[in-house]
Design an enzyme around this catalytic site. Sequence first.
Site, PDB file in Angstrom:
ATOM      1  CG  MET A  30     -56.010  63.734   2.029  1.00 60.16           C
ATOM      2  SD  MET A  30     -55.183  61.665   2.235  1.00 60.16           S
ATOM      3  CE  MET A  30     -55.197  60.821   0.772  1.00 60.16           C
ATOM      4  N   GLY A  36     -61.649  69.049  -9.826  1.00 59.50           N
ATOM      5  CA  GLY A  36     -62.900  68.430  -8.480  1.00 59.50           C
ATOM      6  C   GLY A  36     -63.025  69.237  -7.409  1.00 59.50           C
ATOM      7  CG  HIS A  37     -59.762  69.062  -4.647  1.00 60.25           C
ATOM      8  ND1 HIS A  37     -58.884  68.661  -5.353  1.00 60.25           N
ATOM      9  CD2 HIS A  37     -60.046  68.064  -3.786  1.00 60.25           C
ATOM     10  CE1 HIS A  37     -58.400  67.428  -4.973  1.00 60.25           C
ATOM     11  NE2 HIS A  37     -58.790  67.055  -3.804  1.00 60.25           N
ATOM     12  CE  LYS A 149     -61.249  60.682  -7.557  1.00 62.02           C
ATOM     13  NZ  LYS A 149     -60.013  60.059  -7.289  1.00 62.02           N
ATOM     14  CB  VAL A 176     -64.971  67.762 -11.979  1.00 65.60           C
ATOM     15  CG1 VAL A 176     -64.339  68.647 -12.754  1.00 65.60           C
ATOM     16  CG2 VAL A 176     -66.135  67.534 -11.601  1.00 65.60           C
ATOM     17  CG  MET A 184     -60.468  66.469 -13.275  1.00 62.09           C
ATOM     18  SD  MET A 184     -60.195  68.146 -13.106  1.00 62.09           S
ATOM     19  CE  MET A 184     -60.834  68.549 -14.394  1.00 62.09           C
TER      20      MET A 184
END
Length: 280
Positions: A30, A36-37, A149, A176, A184
Site C-alpha cells: 500500500m 521491510g518492503h 509482520k 524487518v 518496520m
Amino acid sequence: MEVFTSVKSLRQYLDQQVLQQKTIGLVPTMGALHKGHISLIEAAKKDTDIVVCSVFVNPTQFNNPEDLAKYPRTFEADSIMLENAGCSAVFAPSVEEMYPEQPVVKMNFGALETVMEGASRPGHFNGVGIVVSKLFNIVRPHRAYFGQKDLQQVSVVRQLVNDLAFGFELVVCPTVRETDGLAMSSRNTRLNATERAIAPHIYRILAGAGEDLRAGKHVSEVIGWAKSEFEKIKEFTLDYFEVINLKTLLPIEKIGLAGTNAICVAAFLGPVRLIDNIIF
C-alpha cells in the site's frame, strides 16, 4: 523500471514477458515503503525474472475512514526506492481502475477472520481478500511475497490461494526491524518523537513473553505479565495480546512444538495502531 496505472497496459507488458518465458514475482503493497518492503523486492529478484510491485491504498480493507484518510501516501519516494532496488514494474492504479464498480462479492475466512485483527477490524479481511484476488488475477505471478509482520493476513492469503487454486508459490519473508527492535511499518511515520521512543517496548514485551513461555511459564501468567507491562506506559492502549496456534490462529493454553506457536499484539500508541508478532 516501468510504471503502469491501468490493468490493460500492465497485462500487455506481462504477456510479453511470459512469451519470453520469464517468471514473475509480485510484491503487493500500500506504498509508504520502507526496508521491510524492499526486503520483499530483493527476495523476489533472487527467485524471479520480473518483479512487479503494486502500490495501492485499498479502501475496501479500511473500516475506519479516518485511518484511510491518514494513511501515508509517498509515491514519488516509493518509486525511487523501488527503482534503486531493481524492481521491474510498478502497478499504481487509481481506486476507479481497481474498482470500476463497487464489489458485491463477500469473502468469509471462517475462524481466521474472527480473532485478533478480524475482531478489531470487521470487514478488513474481506477487503484484503478481494484486492489480493484482483492483483493475483491481473499479474498472474509465479510467486507472491508477503511479510511475516502481517501474520494473520498471511494466513488469510494462504487460505485464499489454496481454496481458489491460484497455482503460484506464496513466499513469506521475515519481519524487518529497526535497530531498537521496532517492526518496520508504514504507520511508524505517523509517530511523533516521544511515541517513537516508546514504540520499541512492543517488541521488548513480545520478546520477554516468548522467553518466559519457552522457560515453562504458564500462558495465562505470561499474558497477565505482558498486559501489566503495557499498562505501565500510559501512552499505550492495548488492543490485544494473544498466544496462539500458528495454523489456526486460535488462543492456546499450553504451547506446542517449536515453530507452531506465535504471540501477536496490537496496541495504539497515541492515535497510531501498531501490530507485531513473533513465532516460536
